[in-house]
Write a protein that holds these residues in place. Structure first.
Motif, short mmCIF file in Angstrom:
data_model
loop_
_atom_site.label_atom_id
_atom_site.label_comp_id
_atom_site.label_asym_id
_atom_site.label_seq_id
_atom_site.Cartn_x
_atom_site.Cartn_y
_atom_site.Cartn_z
N PHE A 376 43.55 49.49 38.66
CA PHE A 376 42.20 49.41 38.43
C PHE A 376 41.49 48.22 39.46
CE2 PHE A 376 44.11 50.44 34.28
CZ PHE A 376 43.35 51.44 34.11
N TYR A 377 42.15 48.06 40.71
CA TYR A 377 41.44 47.37 41.78
C TYR A 377 40.84 48.29 42.50
CZ TYR A 377 40.70 43.86 45.23
OH TYR A 377 40.12 42.72 45.81
N SER A 378 39.49 48.22 42.75
CA SER A 378 38.74 49.12 43.61
C SER A 378 37.77 48.60 44.28
CB SER A 378 38.41 50.23 42.74
OG SER A 378 37.51 51.26 43.75
N LEU A 379 37.40 48.90 45.61
CA LEU A 379 36.13 48.15 46.12
C LEU A 379 35.07 49.24 46.16
CD1 LEU A 379 38.00 47.12 49.32
CD2 LEU A 379 37.38 45.87 47.42
N LYS A 380 35.24 50.38 45.73
CA LYS A 380 34.17 51.52 45.32
C LYS A 380 33.48 51.20 44.22
CE LYS A 380 37.43 55.00 47.40
NZ LYS A 380 38.25 56.20 47.00
N GLU A 381 32.10 51.45 44.34
CA GLU A 381 31.12 51.40 42.98
C GLU A 381 31.60 51.80 41.80
OE1 GLU A 381 26.58 51.53 42.03
OE2 GLU A 381 27.32 51.72 43.85
N ASN A 382 32.06 53.08 42.24
CA ASN A 382 32.56 54.04 40.86
C ASN A 382 33.99 54.43 40.93
OD1 ASN A 382 29.78 54.16 39.88
ND2 ASN A 382 29.37 55.79 41.29
N THR A 389 47.79 53.00 43.63
CA THR A 389 48.71 52.72 42.53
C THR A 389 49.61 53.84 42.48
OG1 THR A 389 47.39 51.23 41.26
CG2 THR A 389 49.36 51.89 40.65
N VAL A 390 49.16 55.08 42.44
CA VAL A 390 49.79 56.32 41.99
C VAL A 390 50.41 56.57 43.61
CG1 VAL A 390 49.78 58.88 41.86
CG2 VAL A 390 48.21 57.27 40.22
N SER A 391 49.62 56.53 44.54
CA SER A 391 50.06 56.96 45.99
C SER A 391 51.42 55.99 46.42
CB SER A 391 49.06 56.56 47.01
OG SER A 391 47.92 57.34 46.78
#
Length: 423
Positions: A376-382, A389-391
Motif C-alpha cells: 500500500f505504499y504508492s506515489l501515484k494518486e490512485n 510488492t507482488v513483483s
C-alpha cells in the motif's frame, strides 16, 4: 610446577635418611683417622656446624615453599570464588578434553553437584545423565572445532532444561597450547543470552503486529473508497435521483478494483507454488514491449530494446510477464512526451542474466526508494501500492532479485536479476 612440588615432598625423607648416614659416617671416618686430638676436635665442630647450616638451609627452603604454596592456594581460592560468582558458564579442560574445573553456575546447569567430574571427559560425564547426554556429546564436536581453529572461537549453544524450556549461550572457546604446539588446555565461557533472545522474539512479534496493523489500515483505506462510490450510487438509485442502469459501468469498475485488491492481497499472504520451466527471457520481454508499443506511440513515448545476447532461465512465463508489465507501466507513467524507456537484456555474471528498465522520467526521492515493495505504499494518486510488492515476491520465488536506483528529475533504473538455466 608439579615436579617442584614432588621434589619438596621428598626433602624430609632425604633428610631423615641422609642425616644418620652423615653423622655415623663422619664419626667412623674420624675414628680411623690419625688426626691429633686438637685437629679431630676441630673437624668434629666443623662437621656439626656444616650439618646445622645444611639443616637451616633445608628448613628455610621448606618454609619458603610452604609459604609460596599457601599464597598460591589463597590466590586459587580467590579465583575460584570469583569464577563461582560469575553469572556465566565457565569451565576448564586439559589438552585431552578432561574436565579440571567448572564454576557453580555450570555445575548447577548440568546438575553436577556432588559428582566427581575432575579428570573425566565429556563422553564420560554424559554417562552420568540421560537428560544432558546429547548436550555433553555435542560439546565434543564444538571443542574439537576450537582446537582445529587454533584461536578463540565463538558459537551459539542451546542447553535444554527439564521444564521444557531452554537456555541460550553465546559461547567463547579459548584453546591454550604448549610451546611445542601440543594442546595444553581449553577455557569455555558461556554468556547466558536467554533474556536477549526472548527480547528479540518479542520485538519481532511486535514488529509483525505493527506491520499487520499498517496492512489492515491500508486494506480498509483502499477498499473503503470504491465501496463508498457503490453505496452512493445505490442510495441515489433508491432515492430515484438517478437511473442505476446508466451507471453500471462505474459500479463494475469499482467492483473490479476491489477484486483486484483482494487478488493481490491473496498473492502476498498465500503465495502459491510457482511452476518453473525453461524459457527464453528475450522472447518474454519482447512480448511485453509489444503490448505497450501502440500506447507508447500514441503518447509520443519511445520504447528501446537492446538484446546483448539470448538468455534462458527457469521461470513462470505468466508471472514474469506480470512483473515486466508492472515495471514498464510505471516507467511509461513516469516519463513525459518524447521520453524514453530503455530496456536492456545482458549477462550480469556467469550465474545471472539481467533485465534493466531505465527511464528519463521524474524519478524518486531517496526516502521513497526504501519503501518500494511495502504494501500500500504508492506515489501515484490512485495507486493501490501492491504492484511492486507482488513483483518482489514473484522475483524472489524465481531465486532472483530486484534493485532500484532513482534520482529526482533524472530518471529511474530497475534491474531484475534472474538465474540462468543450467545445461
Amino acid at each position: 610446577m608439579k615436579a617442584n612440588k614432588d621434589f619438596f615432598r621428598i626433602i624430609p625423607f632425604l633428610y631423615v635418611v641422609i642425616g644418620p648416614i652423615w653423622i655415623i659416617g663422619t664419626d667412623y671416618l674420624l675414628s680411623i683417622s690419625n688426626l691429633s686430638p686438637e685437629k679431630e676436635l676441630f673437624v668434629d665442630k666443623c662437621k656439626g656446624m656444616l650439618f646445622v647450616i645444611l639443616t637451616a638451609v633445608l628448613l628455610f627452603v621448606l618454609i619458603k615453599n610452604l609459604r609460596d604454596t599457601k599464597q598460591i592456594e589463597e590466590e586459587k581460592e580467590k579465583l575460584s570464588l570469583l569464577i563461582d560468582a560469575m553469572p556465566d558458564f565457565v569451565s576448564f579442560k586439559d589438552g585431552e578434553g578432561k574436565w579440571q574445573q567448572i564454576n557453580k553456575f555450570g555445575a548447577e546447569l548440568f546438575e553436577l553437584d556432588g559428582i566427581d567430574y575432575k579428570g573425566k571427559t565429556d563422553k564420560e560425564m554424559a554417562e552420568y545423565t540421560d537428560f544432558y547426554h546429547d548436550a555433553l556429546i555435542y560439546c565434543i564436536g564444538t571443542d574439537e572445532e576450537a582446537w582445529k581453529a587454533g584461536k578463540i572461537s565463538r558459537c551459539e549453544e542451546t542447553i535444554p532444561l527439564r521444564d521444557g524450556s531452554a537456555k541460550f549461550f553465546d559461547a567463547l572457546k579459548v584453546p591454550i597450547f604448549n610451546t611445542d604446539g601440543s594442546r595444553k588446555g581449553l577455557v569455555v565461557i558461556g554468556r547466558d543470552i536467554t533474556s536477549l533472545k526472548e527480547a528479540e522474539s518479542k520485538l519481532r512479534q511486535s514488529e509483525k503486529m505493527s506491520a499487520l496493523g499498517e496492512l489492515a489500515a491500508g486494506i480498509v483505506h483502499e477498499i473503503r473508497n470504491p465501496l463508498a462510490t457503490i453505496r452512493g450510487f445505490m442510495q441515489m438509485s433508491q432515492a430515484k435521483t438517478i437511473n442505476l442502469e446508466e451507471h453500471t459501468d462505474v459500479l463494475v469498475d469499482e467492483i473490479d478494483r476491489i477484486n483486484s485488491i483482494v487478488n493481490e492481497l491473496l498473492m502476498i499472504s498465500k503465495p502459491t507454488d510457482i511452476v518453473l520451466i525453461n524459457q527464453n527471457v528475450n522472447t518474454i520481454v519482447s512480448e511485453v514491449v509489444q503490448l505497450f508499443s501502440m500506447e507508447a506511440t500514441q503518447q509520443s513515448k519511445r520504447l528501446n530494446v537492446s538484446d546483448l545476447g539470448q538468455f534462458d532461465t527457469y521461470c513462470n512465463e505468466h508471472k514474469l510477464k506480470q512483473v515486466f508489465i508492472n515495471i514498464l507501466k510505471n516507467a511509461l507513467e513516469a516519463i513525459s512526451q518524447n521520453g524514453d524507456v530503455n530496456i536492456t537484456i545482458y549477462e550480469k555474471n556467469e550465474d545471472y542474466v539481467a533485465i534493466k528498465f531505465e527511464d528519463n522520467g521524474c524519478g524518486m526521492e531517496e526516502a521513497d526508494l526504501h519503501h518500494m515493495g511495502d504494501p500500500f505504499y504508492s506515489l501515484k494518486e490512485n495507486g493501490i501500492g501492491l504492484g511492486m510488492t507482488v513483483s518482489f515476491n514473484i522475483i524472489e520465488a524465481h531465486k532472483g532479485s530486484i534493485q532500484i536506483k532513482s534520482e529526482v528529475n533524472v530518471g529511474t533504473s530497475v534491474e531484475i536479476l534472474l538465474p540462468k538455466s543450467k545445461p
